[in-house]
Design an enzyme around this catalytic site. Structure first.
Site, PDB file in Angstrom:
ATOM      1  CD  GLU A 114      -3.348  -5.958   3.975  1.00 17.77           C
ATOM      2  OE1 GLU A 114      -4.183  -5.153   4.471  1.00 17.77           O
ATOM      3  OE2 GLU A 114      -2.126  -5.756   4.005  1.00 17.77           O
ATOM      4  CD  GLU A 126      -3.002  -1.008   2.289  1.00 16.69           C
ATOM      5  OE1 GLU A 126      -2.931  -0.080   3.115  1.00 16.69           O
ATOM      6  OE2 GLU A 126      -3.948  -1.821   2.264  1.00 16.69           O
TER       7      GLU A 126
HETATM    8  C1  BGP Z   1      -4.098  -2.185   5.579  1.00 21.04           C
HETATM    9  C2  BGP Z   1      -2.683  -2.440   6.024  1.00 21.04           C
HETATM   10  C3  BGP Z   1      -2.542  -3.306   7.207  1.00 21.04           C
HETATM   11  C4  BGP Z   1      -3.687  -3.317   8.183  1.00 21.04           C
HETATM   12  C5  BGP Z   1      -5.058  -3.173   7.557  1.00 21.04           C
HETATM   13  C6  BGP Z   1      -6.190  -2.840   8.501  1.00 21.04           C
HETATM   14  O1  BGP Z   1      -4.199  -0.889   5.105  1.00 21.04           O
HETATM   15  O2  BGP Z   1      -1.905  -2.977   4.988  1.00 21.04           O
HETATM   16  O3  BGP Z   1      -1.300  -3.036   7.758  1.00 21.04           O
HETATM   17  O4  BGP Z   1      -3.426  -2.609   9.302  1.00 21.04           O
HETATM   18  O5  BGP Z   1      -5.073  -2.216   6.538  1.00 21.04           O
HETATM   19  O6  BGP Z   1      -6.329  -1.476   8.675  1.00 21.04           O
HETATM   20  P1  BGP Z   1      -6.223  -0.772  10.079  1.00 21.04           P
HETATM   21  O7  BGP Z   1      -5.140  -1.431  10.807  1.00 21.04           O
HETATM   22  O8  BGP Z   1      -5.915   0.652   9.791  1.00 21.04           O
HETATM   23  O9  BGP Z   1      -7.559  -0.939  10.720  1.00 21.04           O
END
Ligand code: BGP
Length: 462
Positions: free
Chosen positions: A366, A168
């Site tokens: 993801e 990302e």
């Molecule tokens: C994505 C990232 C992760 C993870 C996930 C969940 O953007 O790659 O690292 O954290 O999101 O989001 P958050 O942790 O902000 O709730």
């Protein structure tokens, strides 16, 4: 008997995590500080419950048990990252032998358990020594990252066959240089554009270094793609949605898949005087960054309408000068994270890739649902997370449809495996297939983990 939603036998079933969110032992075993450690020291109150990056989920100690759990959940693949600050604590130069031992053990154990390691090289975790030089604004840091990547290939490339340069990459741009949710908390569009541009140069350097080594694997990038849906078919809404798409998706997708930036985006930035410094040789380098494999992180769509107010001419330039976000009445929400749930988005992304980008090798790297206070759902010692099962199942149905229509999607990885530390949200929302008890560090498989293990072993579901 065939399943209603049958997936190819070789489909990748797994989940994703990252070094900074899971390893723990942040400032020990030779690891140097990242921007997260530094920021937490300065402003601990910006982190949920004042829980910082040092309190992550002890993978450094528990890697062997955690990998056994991966196998128990029938993962054939798993992504994590290598921490630059752990492997090369000074950012450049000497390699930390303890880190090499650690990552070797992790990789070897995964392979021994039949889990292919997918290894990412940067997950928002800039070493502080590199940030002190200006981070991605400084081309020396781009070079240093290229050296770090090459070191990783030399050390681990004999066994790791799926590499990713960045996770990302738009997020540190947004968080660090536009919207104040990552260090260094700058608000400046031109600096944001520079960081984005230099990140893709660093990406291309790593891809080039990987190809030069001919290690028989593949290298890609992981992008969070947020399809931009206009509020209506009014030309003003369509134009606004297109600009959001250019800024947040195509700014990375086009260089990663086509080796160049969309002309429309270049023109827009030029008109606004926000183009980064492009030097001779950059364009050729970017062309070498076309990936073998694209990871797609998908959580939420982006709904857009045209602006209905004038911009304050004194405000710093923002992407939102060109569009507004639109709250569609009746949208389905995950209230804990404040993100819309729109399962069809996964299909729209894969269809766009098939129709407009030559149907690249790709996978969902993801997808997931963060929920607060999951202990509410404890039933006899196990979290009964039916909502997460529904979430995954509904997304997989759309993925299945995309596959039937010919998508090149090769797998599905969940965010995440074991509940982990989530940046400013720390442990507020839990995402895992496996519950983590923060006090004892005990891991307990949730209902969703068991469900996923069945889906993976049956190659699908009804
Ligand atoms: C994505 C990232 C992760 C993870 C996930 C969940 O953007 O790659 O690292 O954290 O999101 O989001 P958050 O942790 O902000 O709730």
């Amino acid at each position: 008997m065939t399943m209603k939603y049958a997936f190819p036998k070789e489909f990748w079933w797994g989940s994703a995590s990252s070094a900074p969110q899971t390893e723990g032992e942040n400032l020990s075993f030779g690891k140097s500080a990242t921007t997260w450690d530094h920021w937490f020291e300065q402003e601990p109150n910006r982190f949920h419950g004042n829980v910082g990056p040092q309190q992550t989920s002890t993978f450094y100690q528990h890697w062997r048990e955690d990998i056994a759990l991966l196998k128990q959940l029938n993962h054939n693949t798993f992504r994590t990252s290598i921490s630059w600050a752990r492997l090369i604590p000074a950012g450049r130069g000497e390699v930390n032998a303890e880190a090499v031992t650690f990552y070797n053990q992790v990789i070897d154990e995964m392979l021994a358990q039949g889990v292919q390691p997918f290894i990412n090289l940067f997950h928002f975790d800039m070493p502080m020594v590199m940030q002190e030089l200006g981070g991605w604004e400084n081309r020396d840091v781009v070079q240093a990252y290229g050296e770090f990547a090459a070191t990783c290939f030399d050390l681990f490339g004999d066994r790791v066959k799926h590499w990713f340069t960045f996770n990302e990459p738009v997020v540190p741009v947004e968080g660090g240089y536009l919207y104040d949710f990552h260090y260094p908390n700058v608000v400046d569009f031109k600096r944001a554009a520079t960081v984005a541009y230099h990140t893709m140069l660093a990406h291309a350097l790593a891809v080039k270094a990987y190809r030069e080594r001919q290690q028989g694997g593949e290298i890609g990038i992981i992008l969070n793609l947020t399809p931009s849906y206009p509020r209506s078919q009014h030309p003003a809404d369509i134009k606004a949605a297109n600009i959001a798409d250019l800024m947040f998706n195509r700014s990375f997708l086009d260089p990663a898949l086509r080796g160049e930036y969309p002309q429309e985006l270049v023109e827009l930035l030029r008109e606004q005087g926000q183009l980064p410094d492009c030097r001779p040789g950059d364009a050729e380098l970017l062309q070498q960054g076309v990936v073998d494999l694209l990871g797609i992180n998908y959580y939420q769509p982006r709904r857009i309408q045209c602006r209905d107010s004038l911009v304050n001419p004194e405000s710093p330039m923002m992407p939102e000068w060109f569009f507004s976000s639109y709250e569609m009445p009746g949208r389905k929400m995950n209230p804990h994270r404040g993100w819309e749930i729109y399962e069809k988005g996964i299909y729209d992304i894969l269809t766009n890739l098939r129709e407009n980008y030559g149907n690249p090798r790709c996978f969902i790297s993801e997808n997931g649902m963060g929920v607060e206070n999951e202990l509410r759902f404890d039933q006899g010692g196990q979290i009964n997370d039916e909502y997460r099962i529904d979430f995954v199942r509904e997304h997989l149905k759309w993925l299945h449809r995309a596959l039937q229509e010919g998508s090149g999607c090769l797998g599905y990885h969940m965010w995440t495996f074991i509940d982990c530390w989530s940046w400013m949200n720390a442990y507020k929302n839990r995402y895992g297939f496996v519950q983590l008890d923060l006090a004892t560090q005990k891991r307990t498989v949730k209902k969703s983990g068991e469900w996923f293990a069945r889906v993976a072993s049956h190659h699908g579901f009804d």
